[in-house]
Design a protein around this motif. Structure first.
Motif, mmCIF file in Angstrom:
data_model
loop_
_atom_site.group_PDB
_atom_site.id
_atom_site.type_symbol
_atom_site.label_atom_id
_atom_site.label_comp_id
_atom_site.label_asym_id
_atom_site.label_seq_id
_atom_site.Cartn_x
_atom_site.Cartn_y
_atom_site.Cartn_z
ATOM 1 N N VAL A 7 45.204 48.693 10.033
ATOM 2 C CA VAL A 7 45.488 50.088 10.041
ATOM 3 C C VAL A 7 43.997 50.578 10.345
ATOM 4 O O VAL A 7 44.302 51.734 11.191
ATOM 5 C CB VAL A 7 45.738 50.397 8.495
ATOM 6 C CG1 VAL A 7 45.781 51.827 8.409
ATOM 7 C CG2 VAL A 7 47.186 50.063 8.040
ATOM 8 N N ALA A 11 43.669 53.261 13.839
ATOM 9 C CA ALA A 11 43.290 54.307 14.024
ATOM 10 C C ALA A 11 42.373 54.689 15.310
ATOM 11 O O ALA A 11 42.464 55.495 16.087
ATOM 12 C CB ALA A 11 42.556 54.906 12.993
ATOM 13 N N GLY A 14 44.340 54.060 18.554
ATOM 14 C CA GLY A 14 45.335 55.142 18.807
ATOM 15 C C GLY A 14 44.396 56.184 19.889
ATOM 16 O O GLY A 14 44.993 56.536 20.710
ATOM 17 N N ILE A 28 47.457 63.434 13.952
ATOM 18 C CA ILE A 28 48.113 62.566 12.975
ATOM 19 C C ILE A 28 49.159 61.655 14.170
ATOM 20 O O ILE A 28 49.346 60.338 13.725
ATOM 21 C CB ILE A 28 49.302 63.394 12.242
ATOM 22 C CG1 ILE A 28 48.222 64.331 11.274
ATOM 23 C CG2 ILE A 28 50.254 62.909 11.597
ATOM 24 C CD1 ILE A 28 47.426 63.376 10.439
ATOM 25 N N PRO A 29 49.747 62.148 15.164
ATOM 26 C CA PRO A 29 50.475 61.399 16.026
ATOM 27 C C PRO A 29 49.583 60.106 16.538
ATOM 28 O O PRO A 29 50.027 58.997 16.905
ATOM 29 C CB PRO A 29 51.017 62.181 17.016
ATOM 30 C CG PRO A 29 51.041 63.607 16.598
ATOM 31 C CD PRO A 29 50.070 63.540 15.536
ATOM 32 N N THR A 30 48.432 60.869 17.000
ATOM 33 C CA THR A 30 47.317 59.569 17.815
ATOM 34 C C THR A 30 47.234 58.508 16.645
ATOM 35 O O THR A 30 47.253 57.416 17.048
ATOM 36 C CB THR A 30 45.980 60.224 18.148
ATOM 37 O OG1 THR A 30 46.130 61.131 18.976
ATOM 38 C CG2 THR A 30 45.168 59.233 18.561
ATOM 39 N N ILE A 31 46.657 58.865 15.257
ATOM 40 C CA ILE A 31 46.569 57.974 14.466
ATOM 41 C C ILE A 31 47.875 56.771 14.135
ATOM 42 O O ILE A 31 47.730 55.830 13.999
ATOM 43 C CB ILE A 31 46.216 58.300 12.936
ATOM 44 C CG1 ILE A 31 44.551 59.012 13.212
ATOM 45 C CG2 ILE A 31 46.108 57.569 11.875
ATOM 46 C CD1 ILE A 31 44.050 59.808 12.281
ATOM 47 N N SER A 32 49.196 57.535 13.890
ATOM 48 C CA SER A 32 50.335 57.068 13.652
ATOM 49 C C SER A 32 50.656 55.821 14.706
ATOM 50 O O SER A 32 51.077 54.787 14.389
ATOM 51 C CB SER A 32 51.331 57.868 13.539
ATOM 52 O OG SER A 32 51.093 58.734 12.580
ATOM 53 N N ILE A 33 50.599 56.321 15.907
ATOM 54 C CA ILE A 33 50.915 55.427 17.233
ATOM 55 C C ILE A 33 49.568 54.335 16.959
ATOM 56 O O ILE A 33 50.165 53.142 17.277
ATOM 57 C CB ILE A 33 50.793 56.440 18.488
ATOM 58 C CG1 ILE A 33 51.905 57.271 18.543
ATOM 59 C CG2 ILE A 33 50.721 55.242 19.564
ATOM 60 C CD1 ILE A 33 52.031 58.114 19.781
ATOM 61 N N ILE A 35 48.251 53.062 14.666
ATOM 62 C CA ILE A 35 48.423 52.179 13.677
ATOM 63 C C ILE A 35 49.748 51.363 13.793
ATOM 64 O O ILE A 35 49.659 50.236 13.582
ATOM 65 C CB ILE A 35 48.577 52.886 11.997
ATOM 66 C CG1 ILE A 35 47.234 53.610 11.695
ATOM 67 C CG2 ILE A 35 49.111 51.990 11.034
ATOM 68 C CD1 ILE A 35 47.487 54.591 10.533
ATOM 69 N N CYS A 36 50.886 52.001 14.179
ATOM 70 C CA CYS A 36 52.024 51.047 14.633
ATOM 71 C C CYS A 36 51.476 50.116 15.625
ATOM 72 O O CYS A 36 51.967 49.012 15.873
ATOM 73 C CB CYS A 36 53.131 51.846 14.961
ATOM 74 S SG CYS A 36 53.740 52.876 13.778
#
Length: 78
Positions: A7, A11, A14, A28-33, A35-36
């Motif tokens: 995780v 970050a 991303g 938020i989308p950058t970190i989410s992408i 992390i995924c």
């Protein structure tokens, strides 16, 4: 490599992946992408390679994030 480590690396991955792909996204989308992508890439690399730990995790995280960004870009063009 623990999930928490993926995780944290995700970050950063991303951010790197969005810059490499030339995509402007919010935090938020950058970190989410990232992390995924880190989870995906980290798990794939765990099955394929046993390398030097952090280096393998970062490479896998960036590759996973780039893959997710490519899919996201492809999905939003429709």
């Amino acid at each position: 490599m623990s999930i928490l480590f993926l995780v944290i690396i995700g970050a950063a991955a991303g951010f790197i992946a969005t810059r490499l792909m030339g995509i402007e996204a919010g935090i938020i989308p950058t970190i989410s992408i990232g992390i995924c992508g880190a989870l995906l890439g980290g798990l794939v690399l765990r099955f394929l390679l046993v390398l030097t730990g952090a280096a393998a995790g970062l490479v896998g995280a960036v590759l996973g994030a780039i893959l997710l960004l490519a899919l996201w870009r492809w999905g939003t063009r429709r």
